[in-house]
Scaffold this motif. Structure first.
Motif, PDB file in Angstrom:
ATOM      1  N   PHE A 281       0.773  -1.234   0.000  1.00 13.65           N
ATOM      2  CA  PHE A 281       0.000   0.000   0.000  1.00 13.65           C
ATOM      3  C   PHE A 281       0.808   1.290   0.000  1.00 13.65           C
ATOM      4  CE2 PHE A 281      -3.217  -2.804   2.290  1.00 13.65           C
ATOM      5  CZ  PHE A 281      -3.930  -3.077   1.133  1.00 13.65           C
ATOM      6  N   PHE A 282       1.906   1.331   0.734  1.00 16.39           N
ATOM      7  CA  PHE A 282       2.600   2.604   0.935  1.00 16.39           C
ATOM      8  C   PHE A 282       3.758   2.797  -0.032  1.00 16.39           C
ATOM      9  CE2 PHE A 282       1.265   1.502   5.417  1.00 16.39           C
ATOM     10  CZ  PHE A 282       0.100   2.258   5.360  1.00 16.39           C
ATOM     11  N   SER A 283       3.754   3.949  -0.706  1.00 16.76           N
ATOM     12  CA  SER A 283       4.918   4.312  -1.517  1.00 16.76           C
ATOM     13  C   SER A 283       6.011   4.873  -0.612  1.00 16.76           C
ATOM     14  CB  SER A 283       4.542   5.327  -2.593  1.00 16.76           C
ATOM     15  OG  SER A 283       4.054   6.527  -2.015  1.00 16.76           O
ATOM     16  N   GLU A 284       5.604   5.436   0.512  1.00 15.23           N
ATOM     17  CA  GLU A 284       6.541   5.897   1.545  1.00 15.23           C
ATOM     18  C   GLU A 284       5.794   6.002   2.863  1.00 15.23           C
ATOM     19  OE1 GLU A 284       7.090  10.522   1.356  1.00 15.23           O
ATOM     20  OE2 GLU A 284       7.147   9.748  -0.695  1.00 15.23           O
ATOM     21  N   TYR A 285       6.543   5.888   3.953  1.00 20.32           N
ATOM     22  CA  TYR A 285       5.931   6.037   5.277  1.00 20.32           C
ATOM     23  C   TYR A 285       7.012   6.362   6.295  1.00 20.32           C
ATOM     24  CZ  TYR A 285       7.766   1.540   6.808  1.00 20.32           C
ATOM     25  OH  TYR A 285       8.598   0.517   7.160  1.00 20.32           O
ATOM     26  N   SER A 286       6.593   6.929   7.409  1.00 15.97           N
ATOM     27  CA  SER A 286       7.477   7.150   8.552  1.00 15.97           C
ATOM     28  C   SER A 286       6.591   7.218   9.791  1.00 15.97           C
ATOM     29  CB  SER A 286       8.273   8.448   8.411  1.00 15.97           C
ATOM     30  OG  SER A 286       7.416   9.573   8.475  1.00 15.97           O
ATOM     31  N   PHE A 287       7.198   6.949  10.935  1.00 19.90           N
ATOM     32  CA  PHE A 287       6.460   7.133  12.179  1.00 19.90           C
ATOM     33  C   PHE A 287       7.390   7.643  13.251  1.00 19.90           C
ATOM     34  CE2 PHE A 287       7.812   2.713  12.322  1.00 19.90           C
ATOM     35  CZ  PHE A 287       8.292   2.566  13.610  1.00 19.90           C
ATOM     36  N   GLN A 288       6.789   8.355  14.183  1.00 14.97           N
ATOM     37  CA  GLN A 288       7.500   8.877  15.345  1.00 14.97           C
ATOM     38  C   GLN A 288       6.677   8.497  16.565  1.00 14.97           C
ATOM     39  OE1 GLN A 288       7.200  12.911  13.837  1.00 14.97           O
ATOM     40  NE2 GLN A 288       9.421  13.037  13.747  1.00 14.97           N
TER      41      GLN A 288
END
Length: 108
Positions: free
Chosen positions: A80-87
């Motif tokens: 699903f994700f072309s890009e992601y990040s989490f904090q």
């Protein structure tokens, strides 16, 4: 309180599959002991931001290890994700205004 900020962009053409899974994960998260709230936003440029709040790190850890959530995360990364990040953040200070009062919280 523990706050997770999850940012992502979807691959083209995946919304019909992604949206039901995201809804299922939202319903599942609400059942985790220590869950406080979550809300998602989509920017004009397509970036998606979800803010999730749990009372403790243990509650967040329980959510992150939930088998259905683990599978959904894997599927998100693969499909699903072309890009992601989490904090993941610990709340230091909070202030809110509601129609009835102003509240403050310090976690120092």
């Amino acid at each position: 309180m523990i706050v997770t900020i999850f940012r992502s962009r979807l691959n083209p053409g995946v919304r019909d599959e992604y949206d039901p899974m995201a809804k299922q994960m939202s319903e599942l998260a609400r059942k985790v002991p220590g869950y406080v709230a979550h809300k998602g936003f989509v920017a004009e440029d397509g970036e998606r931001v979800t803010i999730v709040e749990f009372e403790t790190e243990d509650a967040l850890r329980a959510w992150s290890r939930d088998p259905d959530h683990v599978m959904a995360k894997r599927r998100g990364i693969q499909d699903f994700f072309s890009e992601y990040s989490f904090q993941i953040c610990s709340l230091i200070r909070s202030r809110a205004r509601t129609p009835q009062s102003v509240t403050q919280s310090h976690n120092e």
